[in-house]
Design a protein around this motif. Structure first.
Motif, mmCIF file in Angstrom:
data_model
loop_
_atom_site.group_PDB
_atom_site.id
_atom_site.type_symbol
_atom_site.label_atom_id
_atom_site.label_comp_id
_atom_site.label_asym_id
_atom_site.label_seq_id
_atom_site.Cartn_x
_atom_site.Cartn_y
_atom_site.Cartn_z
ATOM 1 N N LYS A 190 -9.688 3.478 5.358
ATOM 2 C CA LYS A 190 -8.859 3.590 6.549
ATOM 3 C C LYS A 190 -9.721 4.234 7.625
ATOM 4 N N HIS A 215 -3.536 4.751 -1.288
ATOM 5 C CA HIS A 215 -4.339 5.318 -0.207
ATOM 6 C C HIS A 215 -4.316 6.844 -0.245
ATOM 7 N N SER A 247 0.728 5.530 0.304
ATOM 8 C CA SER A 247 -0.131 6.623 0.741
ATOM 9 C C SER A 247 0.385 7.964 0.218
ATOM 10 N N TRP A 257 0.850 -1.181 0.000
ATOM 11 C CA TRP A 257 0.000 0.000 0.000
ATOM 12 C C TRP A 257 0.892 1.238 0.000
ATOM 13 N N CYS A 288 -7.951 3.077 -1.437
ATOM 14 C CA CYS A 288 -8.385 3.254 -0.055
ATOM 15 C C CYS A 288 -8.471 4.740 0.235
#
Length: 758
Positions: free
Chosen positions: A415, A305, A275, A273, A344
């Motif tokens: 999240k 994310h 971000s 993942w 996400c």
């Protein structure tokens, strides 16, 4: 909470009533109730003005005994309560003809609560002919204090007994000597506070204890009385469960059967993942530059994310994309999906005053209120934030409807940040006790979101990245460790938190690779990357700086590529570890004591872990030097991360010190392991059994086991592996396509069902 001043005296203003005599014992329908006056009863007059302690034993499941200690039973109980899954087995209740003529006993499976009916108060919890722990003369207390009324219990600790668990705690892994308040706080990873407080502990003596109270539970673990673990709750009643093992793994199986097992998570969630980070500047062009940069450097990426500022400032959470930076969210999400990514987005349960949802929620009565009917608000994080009242089913459905819009746009998961700073000066829709709701809110919040994802995406496709939790919240994975600093010290404290959480019933756990606060130097980032990609779930995330590997140095890119691709090849093995989490409550990342409960050194090791049952991982907390403990046996290095110049095998029952470059670390395969390794290294969601290689590592003579390789996106396959007279025999009736077996440097390949030997 401490009630005493030393061993003999009470704190000023504290009075404690204790059971001193047994008046009677009653056997009910699979229950045992003991009535214990707080002074010896020698004549009728002694019963006047004399409080009574009522203690009831029952058995919600085999090898589990519930204990309920009560003073006044007429107090209103508005809840909430932890769900306890009751599956009673064979329960046996024995009572003496009269108090003093022998013990009273309740037996559940292999566990017995033996209550002495003569002399001082004593309850022994017995299994296998041995006393596991004891509630003795000064253990039970009804305490009156300046802070209010409390009930406490103290269970004895044996010589050399270690206590673990109590949630995700970042201090010492072994809890002996600690005072722990189970009360969720947003305190980072560098303090005694915790985001995920769980009133459950287990010991290496063969038992665990679940205190079934969502309000603050105070534990004194060998601290107020060094020979006992004390737990106390406010009020007039204390409910706890003693859970027999005998091993830590069996204790976790039974505890998670009681409180809930982690759900199966989607295969894609095991991938890397990436971000935007928290307060950095970003837009679609920034996001796409990161995604393209990972692809250009051959680093497989699975999830992107978007952190908080995907929404407009002062509007959190209105679930509306900031039009200044994301003018075409649907198109952007489609473009990310076209690159093979899941998406996400960050959310929390607060609604800022500037959000249009604030007015809507207030008008409909969906926001938590104060006693006079005002909407509860504060100015932390965003101005005028209110809190969604998930005890109101209509409010939960309203919140889900807002998230459903994002799912329709193309968002895949959430999240679920925050959920710890829950006020206690409020009124809940269902009348819940505000003290109990403080911790319990985390479960309601995460369940609301997880249920929506299961409804919209299907069972096995729902996954969260959650921060807050309490008992039972393990059913809604995944959880990550919260706000850590970008240092080696914080990397180690994060690992301790994850190991502590894993012994609290949580199957999956992650952390911010490189640390959240500050910017890691390249050495910290590279070491943390290896650790992060050998965790159940792996996320690059920071606060005010990006976590793309090329922001550090070229070697950081190489390290990220290497360990991401290694994790993808380990998916048949990791998928099996995930199945054990969902099916048996065993965590993917396991403290050494969980796999080696008889090893006295393993009992205290907290700088390494077992990834599943067969891979020992020892993160390196420095430039080059690695120190780790190896249990008994001849262990084999995982070839992909073995350092040049080191022997292929390492003998155990000792501490080992080695030098490792940034692209290596100690990862050792347990002797007697068949390790399934996948055929792909570019993504986690593939058909794991197709092209799988079974690596046989130092199998003992007579080895005969079935190895189940989960399906991933394809069909699962089962292989029977036998080792006889130096030859490995492998058979499969359902192997899809090609597969291979490796042993002692040799490889043999097969196609479809059949048998091979080498």
């Amino acid at each position: 909470m401490r009630f005493t001043d030393g061993y003999w005296q009470l704190r000023p203003g504290v009075e404690v009533l204790r059971p001193r005599d047994i008046d009677s014992v009653e056997a009910g329908d699979e229950t045992l109730t003991v009535y214990a006056p707080t002074a010896p009863i020698t004549k009728r007059g002694d019963t006047l003005n004399r409080p009574l302690v009522t203690v009831t034993f029952d058995a919600p499941a085999d090898d589990v005994i519930g204990v309920r200690i009560e003073h006044h039973q007429g107090r209103r109980d508005p809840g909430p309560h932890f769900a306890v899954n009751r599956e009673p087995g064979v329960v046996k209740v024995v009572t003496p003809a009269a108090p003093g003529e022998g013990p009273a006993e309740l037996t559940s499976g292999g566990l017995t609560a033996r209550v002495s009916t003569d002399g001082e108060w004593r309850v022994d919890f017995v299994a296998g002919g041995e006393v596991l722990t004891t509630s003795s003369a000064r253990s039970v207390g009804l305490a009156s204090t300046p802070e209010g009324d409390f009930v406490h219990e103290q269970l004895g600790l044996s010589v050399g007994e270690h206590v673990y668990g109590l949630g995700e705690r970042f201090g010492a892994f072994v809890k002996n000597g600690q005072s722990v308040d189970v009360w969720n706080e947003d305190g980072g990873t560098a303090s005694e506070q915790a985001y995920k407080n769980v009133p459950f502990y287990l010991t290496d003596r063969g038992y665990g204890v679940f205190v079934a109270h969502p309000e603050k539970v105070s534990f004194e673990v060998g601290s107020e009385v060094v020979s006992r673990t004390q737990f106390s709750v406010p009020g007039q009643t204390l409910q706890y469960y003693v859970i027999h093992g005998p091993t830590p793994a069996e204790i976790l199986r039974r505890y998670t059967a009681l409180t809930g097992r982690p759900a199966v998570v989607p295969a894609w969630s095991y991938g890397l993942w990436l971000s935007t980070s928290f307060t950095t500047d970003y837009s679609e062009s920034t996001v796409m530059s990161f995604v393209d940069g990972m692809a250009e450097r051959d680093i497989p990426l699975s999830v992107f994310h978007f952190d908080c500022f995907w929404m407009r400032q002062f509007h959190w959470c209105d679930f509306v994309w900031d039009p200044a930076t994301f003018p075409d969210p649907e198109g952007m999400l489609e473009r990310l999906h076209d690159r093979g990514l899941k998406v996400c987005v960050w959310i929390n349960p607060y609604i800022a005053q500037r959000s249009h949802l604030f007015r809507e929620g207030a008008e409909k009565g969906y926001l938590v209120t104060t006693a006079n009917g005002d909407v509860w608000q504060w100015d932390k994080w965003q101005a005028g934030m209110a809190l969604v009242d998930f005890t109101n089913p209509d409010a939960a459905a309203w919140y889900q409807d807002k998230l459903r819009v994002l799912l329709d746009q193309g968002v895949d998961c959430f999240k679920t940040d925050f959920g710890e700073r829950i006020p206690t000066d409020v009124v809940w829709h269902d009348g819940s006790d505000p003290q109990r709701m403080h911790n319990f809110y985390a479960s309601l919040y995460n369940k609301t979101v997880f249920d929506l994802l299961e409804e919209e995406r299907g069972t096995g496709e729902a996954v969260l990245f959650a921060r807050s939790a309490t008992a039972g919240t393990q059913a809604f994975p995944v959880h990550w460790g919260g706000d850590c600093e970008s240092t080696f010290v914080s990397m180690a404290e994060s690992l301790r938190g994850g190991l502590s959480l894993s012994l609290s019933g949580f199957g999956y756990w992650s952390h911010d690779i490189g640390g959240f606060e500050g910017t890691p130097d390249p050495a910290v980032f590279k070491r943390w990357t290896a650790f992060g990609l050998l965790s159940s779930h792996s996320r690059l995330h920071g606060s005010s700086s990006y976590r793309v590997p090329w922001a550090f140095d070229d070697e950081a890119v190489d390290v990220t590529r290497k360990f991401t691709r290694l994790k993808m090849r380990l998916m048949p093995y990791l998928g099996g570890a995930g199945a054990a989490a969902a099916g048996a409550g065993l965590p993917v990342m396991r403290p050494m004591v969980l796999e080696f409960p008889a090893d006295r050194t393993a009992a205290t090791v907290d700088t390494q872990y077992m990834l599943g049952s067969s891979l020992l991982v020892a993160p390196v907390f420095g430039e080059s030097r690695a120190e780790y403990y190896l249990p008994e046996g001849e262990w084999t290095r995982l070839a992909e991360v073995a350092a040049d110049g080191l022997a292929e095998t390492v003998s155990g029952s000792r501490w080992v010190t080695e030098e490792h470059g940034f692209d290596t670390l100690p990862v050792l395969v347990r002797p007697g392991t068949v390790l399934p390794v996948g055929a792909r290294d570019d993504r986690p969601d593939y058909a794991w059994a197709e092209g799988v290689t079974l690596r046989c590592t130092r199998l003992p003579e007579g080895f005969d086991e079935e190895i189940l390789v989960p399906g991933g996106t394809g069909a699962p396959a089962t292989f029977r592996v036998r080792y006889e007279s130096g030859v490995v025999h492998v058979t499969s009736a359902d192997a899809p396509g090609e597969w291979s077996v490796e042993n002692d440097g040799k490889t043999v390949r097969a196609t479809g069902p059949g048998e091979v030997a080498l």
